[in-house]
Design a protein around this motif. Structure first.
Motif, PDB file in Angstrom:
ATOM      1  N   GLN A  27      87.633  10.519  42.261  1.00 47.47           N
ATOM      2  CA  GLN A  27      88.676  10.161  41.301  1.00 47.47           C
ATOM      3  C   GLN A  27      89.496   8.977  41.813  1.00 47.47           C
ATOM      4  O   GLN A  27      90.009   8.178  41.022  1.00 47.47           O
ATOM      5  N   THR A  28      89.597   8.815  43.124  1.00 49.50           N
ATOM      6  CA  THR A  28      90.285   7.646  43.684  1.00 49.50           C
ATOM      7  C   THR A  28      89.495   6.378  43.340  1.00 49.50           C
ATOM      8  O   THR A  28      90.068   5.358  42.932  1.00 49.50           O
ATOM      9  N   LEU A  29      88.175   6.462  43.473  1.00 47.74           N
ATOM     10  CA  LEU A  29      87.349   5.313  43.098  1.00 47.74           C
ATOM     11  C   LEU A  29      87.480   5.025  41.601  1.00 47.74           C
ATOM     12  O   LEU A  29      87.601   3.865  41.193  1.00 47.74           O
ATOM     13  N   GLU A  30      87.476   6.087  40.809  1.00 47.40           N
ATOM     14  CA  GLU A  30      87.594   5.910  39.359  1.00 47.40           C
ATOM     15  C   GLU A  30      88.922   5.224  39.005  1.00 47.40           C
ATOM     16  O   GLU A  30      88.958   4.320  38.161  1.00 47.40           O
ATOM     17  N   SER A  31      89.991   5.615  39.688  1.00 46.96           N
ATOM     18  CA  SER A  31      91.294   4.989  39.466  1.00 46.96           C
ATOM     19  C   SER A  31      91.242   3.502  39.812  1.00 46.96           C
ATOM     20  O   SER A  31      91.782   2.651  39.078  1.00 46.96           O
ATOM     21  N   ALA A  32      90.559   3.177  40.931  1.00 46.82           N
ATOM     22  CA  ALA A  32      90.435   1.765  41.336  1.00 46.82           C
ATOM     23  C   ALA A  32      89.634   0.979  40.295  1.00 46.82           C
ATOM     24  O   ALA A  32      89.973  -0.158  39.967  1.00 46.82           O
ATOM     25  N   ALA A  75      79.973  -2.208  45.591  1.00 45.30           N
ATOM     26  CA  ALA A  75      79.788  -3.004  44.368  1.00 45.30           C
ATOM     27  C   ALA A  75      81.141  -3.475  43.830  1.00 45.30           C
ATOM     28  O   ALA A  75      81.288  -4.638  43.417  1.00 45.30           O
ATOM     29  N   LEU A  76      82.119  -2.596  43.882  1.00 44.90           N
ATOM     30  CA  LEU A  76      83.452  -2.925  43.363  1.00 44.90           C
ATOM     31  C   LEU A  76      84.088  -4.049  44.180  1.00 44.90           C
ATOM     32  O   LEU A  76      84.648  -5.003  43.625  1.00 44.90           O
ATOM     33  N   THR A  77      83.998  -3.948  45.497  1.00 46.71           N
ATOM     34  CA  THR A  77      84.640  -4.962  46.345  1.00 46.71           C
ATOM     35  C   THR A  77      83.866  -6.288  46.292  1.00 46.71           C
ATOM     36  O   THR A  77      84.471  -7.349  46.318  1.00 46.71           O
ATOM     37  N   LYS A  78      82.541  -6.203  46.165  1.00 47.58           N
ATOM     38  CA  LYS A  78      81.740  -7.439  46.015  1.00 47.58           C
ATOM     39  C   LYS A  78      82.132  -8.188  44.752  1.00 47.58           C
ATOM     40  O   LYS A  78      82.108  -9.409  44.713  1.00 47.58           O
ATOM     41  N   ALA A  79      82.499  -7.416  43.745  1.00 51.25           N
ATOM     42  CA  ALA A  79      82.888  -8.031  42.464  1.00 51.25           C
ATOM     43  C   ALA A  79      84.314  -8.589  42.517  1.00 51.25           C
ATOM     44  O   ALA A  79      84.834  -9.058  41.511  1.00 51.25           O
ATOM     45  N   GLY A  80      84.951  -8.507  43.694  1.00 51.72           N
ATOM     46  CA  GLY A  80      86.245  -9.151  43.872  1.00 51.72           C
ATOM     47  C   GLY A  80      87.442  -8.220  43.874  1.00 51.72           C
ATOM     48  O   GLY A  80      88.576  -8.675  44.032  1.00 51.72           O
ATOM     49  N   SER A  81      87.217  -6.923  43.723  1.00 55.11           N
ATOM     50  CA  SER A  81      88.352  -5.986  43.733  1.00 55.11           C
ATOM     51  C   SER A  81      88.773  -5.676  45.166  1.00 55.11           C
ATOM     52  O   SER A  81      87.982  -5.796  46.097  1.00 55.11           O
ATOM     53  N   ILE A  88      89.386   1.633  37.085  1.00 54.84           N
ATOM     54  CA  ILE A  88      90.202   1.450  35.872  1.00 54.84           C
ATOM     55  C   ILE A  88      91.216   0.322  36.115  1.00 54.84           C
ATOM     56  O   ILE A  88      91.410  -0.546  35.270  1.00 54.84           O
ATOM     57  N   ALA A  89      91.822   0.331  37.326  1.00 59.97           N
ATOM     58  CA  ALA A  89      92.821  -0.706  37.655  1.00 59.97           C
ATOM     59  C   ALA A  89      92.188  -2.088  37.673  1.00 59.97           C
ATOM     60  O   ALA A  89      92.847  -3.088  37.380  1.00 59.97           O
ATOM     61  N   ALA A  90      90.895  -2.158  38.018  1.00 58.32           N
ATOM     62  CA  ALA A  90      90.213  -3.453  38.134  1.00 58.32           C
ATOM     63  C   ALA A  90      89.815  -4.024  36.765  1.00 58.32           C
ATOM     64  O   ALA A  90      89.455  -5.199  36.665  1.00 58.32           O
ATOM     65  N   GLN A  91      89.854  -3.180  35.740  1.00 58.37           N
ATOM     66  CA  GLN A  91      89.389  -3.639  34.414  1.00 58.37           C
ATOM     67  C   GLN A  91      90.331  -4.636  33.775  1.00 58.37           C
ATOM     68  O   GLN A  91      91.533  -4.539  33.930  1.00 58.37           O
TER      69      GLN A  91
END
Ligand code: NAP
Length: 281
Positions: free
Chosen positions: A271-276, A26-32, A278-281
Motif C-alpha cells: 500500500q505504500t508503493l500504491e500511495s507513491a 520501474a517507478l524510480t526509473k520513470a523519474g519518481s 498515486i502521488a506520481a500520477q
C-alpha cells in the motif's frame, strides 16, 4: 480427509516482495522519488520495536526508504499529533505507520485519524475504514488486507460461506468482517460479550482468530473441512487458535508464525508503493 492446505504467508510475502522490488525500480526509473514510509514508535515496548524494525527491513528489501521516528513513553496526544502533521505535510513521505498500541495517556483514535487519508497505508483511519466498508477505494487495514490477499491467492471460496470472526478491534476484527462481507461471505462477529462462542465457531466455514488470547479458540470447536486463519501471535509461536489435530481434518490453515504476520507487513509495503504511484500520477 487429505492433510490441510497450509496457507503459507511467509512464502507468498516473499514472492510478492520480488514483484514489489521490480515495481519500485520501474517507478524510480520513470523519474519518481523512492517511495518512503515513515514509522512512528512511541515508548519502549520491545515487541512494538521489533514489529517496526521488521517493517523497516521489508521496505529495505524492496528498495523503498523508511524514516524511523521514535518518541518517548511520556509523549502527549498533542505532541504526537504535531509529529503526524509534519509528516502529512512532508512531500517525501508517502505513507505513515503509527505502531499500535501507543501509551495509555495518548488518544490513539485521534492520532490515527490525524493521518492524511492518502498516507494512511496501514489503513487505520475512520475515513479509510468507512470508505473500505462501502466498497470505495481506500487502503485496507493491513492485517485483514493481508489475510484477504492470502485467501485469494489460495483460491479459498468466500462467497456464500459462513465466516466467523472472533474479535472486533478497530484494526483487525471489524475491518476483517467488512472485507469478508464485501467478498460476499455471511459474517458473524464475536467478542468478549458473545454467548455460546463455541457453538458459533462450530458453524464456521472460515474461522478468523483475532482475539489476543493464547489458544482461546479450541480445536474441538472447529468443524471438519473449515478454513482456519489465526491472526494471533504470542511468545513461543502460539496463536489465538489451538491447532491440536486440525491439520488432519480442516481444509486449510495458517501457520503461526509464518501465516498472517508476513502478510500484514506485505500489505503495508504494497500500500505504500500504491500511495507513491498515486502521488506520481
Ligand atoms: P484487541 O484489540 O485486544 O482485541 C481483541 C478482541 O477480542 C476484542 O474485540 C475482544 O472483545 C475480543 N475478545 C477478548 N476476549 C474474548 C473472549 N474471551 N471471547 C471472545 N472475544 C474476546 O486485539 P487485536 O489488536 O485485534 O489483536 C488480536 C490478535 O491479533 C492478537 O493476538 C494480536 O497479537 C494479533 N495481531 C497480529 C497482527 C499481525 O500482524 N499478525 C497484527 C495485529 C494483531 P471486546 O471488543 O468485547 O473487548
Amino acid at each position: 480427509m487429505m492433510a490441510a492446505l497450509i496457507l503459507d504467508g511467509k512464502a507468498l510475502a516473499k514472492h510478492r516482495e520480488s514483484q514489489l522490488k521490480s515495481a519500485v525500480e520501474a517507478l524510480t526509473k520513470a523519474g519518481s522519488e523512492v517511495p518512503t514510509l515513515a514509522t512512528i514508535l512511541v515508548g519502549g515496548d520491545p515487541a512494538s520495536a521489533t514489529y517496526v524494525q521488521m517493517k523497516q527491513n521489508a521496505c529495505q528489501r524492496v528498495g523503498m526508504d523508511s524514516v524511523k521516528i521514535e518518541m518517548p513513553e511520556e509523549t502527549s496526544t498533542e505532541q504526537l499529533l504535531a509529529q503526524i502533521e509534519m509528516l502529512n505535510k512532508d512531500p517525501k513521505i508517502c505513507g505513515i505507520l503509527l505502531q499500535h498500541p501507543v501509551p495509555a495517556q495518548i488518544d490513539e483514535r485521534a492520532c490515527f485519524d490525524a493521518i492524511a487519508i492518502e498516507k494512511d497505508v496501514d489503513g487505520v483511519t475512520t475515513q479509510g475504514f468507512g470508505l473500505m466498508s462501502m466498497g470505495e477505494l481506500a487502503f485496507g487495514s493491513a492485517t485483514p488486507a493481508g489475510i484477504m490477499t492470502l485467501l485469494h491467492h489460495y483460491d479459498v471460496p468466500l462467497a456464500g460461506k459462513h465466516a466467523v470472526v472472533v474479535g472486533r478491534s478497530p484494526i483487525l476484527g471489524k475491518p476483517m468482517a467488512a472485507m469478508l462481507l464485501n467478498a460476499n461471505a455471511t459474517v458473524t462477529v464475536c467478542h468478549s460479550r458473545t454467548e455460546n462462542l463455541a457453538a458459533l465457531v462450530g458453524q464456521a466455514d472460515i474461522v478468523i482468530g483475532a482475539v489476543g488470547q493464547p489458544e482461546l479458540i479450541k480445536a474441538e470447536w472447529i468443524k471438519d473441512g473449515a478454513v482456519v486463519v489465526d491472526a494471533g501471535y504470542h511468545p513461543g509461536g502460539i496463536g489465538d487458535i489451538d491447532k491440536t489435530g486440525l491439520a488432519e481434518r480442516v481444509m486449510a490453515l495458517t501457520p503461526v508464525p509464518g501465516g498472517v504476520g508476513p502478510m500484514t507487513i506485505n500489505a503495508l509495503i504494497s500500500q505504500t508503493l500504491e500511495s507513491a504511484r498515486i502521488a506520481a500520477q
